[in-house]
Design a protein around this motif. Structure first.
Motif, mmCIF file in Angstrom:
data_model
loop_
_atom_site.group_PDB
_atom_site.id
_atom_site.type_symbol
_atom_site.label_atom_id
_atom_site.label_comp_id
_atom_site.label_asym_id
_atom_site.label_seq_id
_atom_site.Cartn_x
_atom_site.Cartn_y
_atom_site.Cartn_z
ATOM 1 N N UNK A 1 -30.692 -67.084 -23.663
ATOM 2 C CA UNK A 1 -30.948 -65.654 -23.459
ATOM 3 C C UNK A 1 -31.860 -65.427 -22.253
ATOM 4 N N UNK A 2 -32.791 -66.343 -22.005
ATOM 5 C CA UNK A 2 -33.665 -66.193 -20.842
ATOM 6 C C UNK A 2 -32.871 -66.344 -19.548
ATOM 7 N N UNK A 3 -32.013 -67.357 -19.507
ATOM 8 C CA UNK A 3 -31.257 -67.621 -18.272
ATOM 9 C C UNK A 3 -30.153 -66.598 -18.026
ATOM 10 N N UNK A 4 -29.379 -66.274 -19.057
ATOM 11 C CA UNK A 4 -28.174 -65.461 -18.853
ATOM 12 C C UNK A 4 -28.318 -63.990 -19.229
ATOM 13 N N UNK A 5 -29.304 -63.649 -20.018
ATOM 14 C CA UNK A 5 -29.495 -62.242 -20.388
ATOM 15 C C UNK A 5 -30.688 -61.662 -19.639
ATOM 16 N N UNK A 6 -31.865 -62.301 -19.788
ATOM 17 C CA UNK A 6 -33.056 -61.780 -19.105
ATOM 18 C C UNK A 6 -32.945 -61.902 -17.592
ATOM 19 N N UNK A 7 -32.388 -63.003 -17.114
ATOM 20 C CA UNK A 7 -32.162 -63.161 -15.675
ATOM 21 C C UNK A 7 -30.728 -62.774 -15.327
ATOM 22 N N UNK A 8 -30.094 -62.051 -16.217
ATOM 23 C CA UNK A 8 -28.735 -61.575 -16.020
ATOM 24 C C UNK A 8 -28.700 -60.066 -16.116
ATOM 25 N N UNK A 9 -27.882 -59.568 -17.052
ATOM 26 C CA UNK A 9 -27.635 -58.127 -17.106
ATOM 27 C C UNK A 9 -28.827 -57.306 -17.606
ATOM 28 N N UNK A 10 -29.843 -57.935 -18.198
ATOM 29 C CA UNK A 10 -31.040 -57.192 -18.606
ATOM 30 C C UNK A 10 -32.266 -57.545 -17.754
ATOM 31 N N UNK A 11 -32.006 -57.937 -16.512
ATOM 32 C CA UNK A 11 -33.080 -58.224 -15.570
ATOM 33 C C UNK A 11 -34.019 -57.022 -15.422
ATOM 34 N N UNK A 12 -33.494 -55.818 -15.552
ATOM 35 C CA UNK A 12 -34.326 -54.618 -15.407
ATOM 36 C C UNK A 12 -35.462 -54.593 -16.432
ATOM 37 N N UNK A 13 -35.261 -55.209 -17.593
ATOM 38 C CA UNK A 13 -36.335 -55.292 -18.587
ATOM 39 C C UNK A 13 -37.268 -56.479 -18.326
ATOM 40 N N UNK A 14 -36.738 -57.544 -17.774
ATOM 41 C CA UNK A 14 -37.501 -58.777 -17.606
ATOM 42 C C UNK A 14 -38.257 -58.839 -16.276
ATOM 43 N N UNK A 15 -37.805 -58.063 -15.307
ATOM 44 C CA UNK A 15 -38.349 -58.144 -13.943
ATOM 45 C C UNK A 15 -39.854 -57.922 -13.892
ATOM 46 N N UNK A 16 -40.368 -56.997 -14.680
ATOM 47 C CA UNK A 16 -41.803 -56.725 -14.608
ATOM 48 C C UNK A 16 -42.644 -57.912 -15.085
ATOM 49 N N UNK A 17 -42.035 -58.806 -15.833
ATOM 50 C CA UNK A 17 -42.750 -60.002 -16.267
ATOM 51 C C UNK A 17 -42.982 -60.949 -15.081
ATOM 52 N N UNK A 18 -42.102 -60.934 -14.106
ATOM 53 C CA UNK A 18 -42.240 -61.786 -12.922
ATOM 54 C C UNK A 18 -43.044 -61.113 -11.812
ATOM 55 N N UNK A 19 -42.981 -59.804 -11.719
ATOM 56 C CA UNK A 19 -43.591 -59.104 -10.593
ATOM 57 C C UNK A 19 -44.991 -58.572 -10.859
ATOM 58 N N UNK A 20 -45.336 -58.346 -12.081
ATOM 59 C CA UNK A 20 -46.681 -57.878 -12.447
ATOM 60 C C UNK A 20 -47.109 -56.649 -11.651
ATOM 61 N N UNK A 21 -46.159 -55.760 -11.378
ATOM 62 C CA UNK A 21 -46.474 -54.552 -10.619
ATOM 63 C C UNK A 21 -46.721 -53.375 -11.573
ATOM 64 N N UNK A 22 -47.504 -53.638 -12.612
ATOM 65 C CA UNK A 22 -47.821 -52.600 -13.587
ATOM 66 C C UNK A 22 -49.265 -52.785 -14.033
ATOM 67 N N UNK A 23 -49.846 -51.713 -14.528
ATOM 68 C CA UNK A 23 -51.239 -51.761 -14.959
ATOM 69 C C UNK A 23 -51.383 -51.962 -16.460
ATOM 70 N N UNK A 24 -50.314 -51.827 -17.177
ATOM 71 C CA UNK A 24 -50.358 -51.909 -18.632
ATOM 72 C C UNK A 24 -50.509 -53.347 -19.110
ATOM 73 N N UNK A 25 -51.102 -53.490 -20.276
ATOM 74 C CA UNK A 25 -51.180 -54.795 -20.936
ATOM 75 C C UNK A 25 -49.800 -55.190 -21.457
ATOM 76 N N UNK A 26 -48.949 -54.192 -21.658
ATOM 77 C CA UNK A 26 -47.590 -54.427 -22.149
ATOM 78 C C UNK A 26 -46.602 -54.356 -21.004
ATOM 79 N N UNK A 27 -45.441 -54.992 -21.211
ATOM 80 C CA UNK A 27 -44.382 -55.019 -20.213
ATOM 81 C C UNK A 27 -43.078 -54.577 -20.864
#
Length: 152
Positions: free
Chosen positions: A24-50
């Motif tokens: 799921x990490x390789x094919x879903x999170x880095x696949x069609x649901x990258x929009x949800x996972x991207x903030x985990x790699x970019x840290x471009x948010x101020x919230x404690x949650x992602x």
């Protein structure tokens, strides 16, 4: 005998969840649901949650579904499977969110060979900020090359 089988199912489920997490990490999170996972790699948010934190809801729902299958429909392995998924999720939370990303400042001084290898593998995974060309998608199983200091 049935209890032994249920314990076996629990452990098999826990172990298989590593493969499910990798997939799921390789094919879903880095696949069609990258929009949800991207903030985990970019840290471009101020919230404690992602947005990435939403993925746990899916696994919680699957685990709850097996409890329902067990309780409402008499699917006898259901509770063992649900507990195996839950145990893996709890372990994932402690390893990924607390130990690696230090969302809570616990386990900061863990310096075993295995702990260092997990950190190295995850650091390599986060070096790539893009959806493609990533590596190290698992969590608890770490390739042997990360047990060596020159892995980075």
């Amino acid at each position: 005998m049935l209890l032994t089988i249920k314990i076996f199912i629990f452990f098999v489920t826990f172990i298989l969840m590593e493969a499910v997490a990798w997939f799921s990490h390789k094919y879903i999170m880095h696949g069609f649901l990258w929009s949800l996972h991207k903030d985990h790699h970019h840290k471009d948010h101020d919230s404690h949650f992602e947005r990435n934190d939403a993925f746990f809801l899916f696994y919680a729902a699957v685990s709850a579904g097996f409890v329902i299958l067990w309780g409402e429909f008499g699917f006898w392995p259901g509770m063992a499977i649900a507990l195996g998924i839950f145990a893996y999720g709890l372990t994932y939370f402690f390893v990924h969110d607390i130990f690696i990303h230090q969302r809570v400042k616990w386990f900061r001084n863990a310096n075993t060979t295995y702990a260092k290898a997990i950190r190295r593998a995850h650091k390599i995974h986060h070096k790539n900020l893009d959806k493609e060309n990533g590596e190290c998608f698992g969590m608890l199983w770490v390739p042997m090359k990360y047990f060596k200091k020159k892995a980075l």
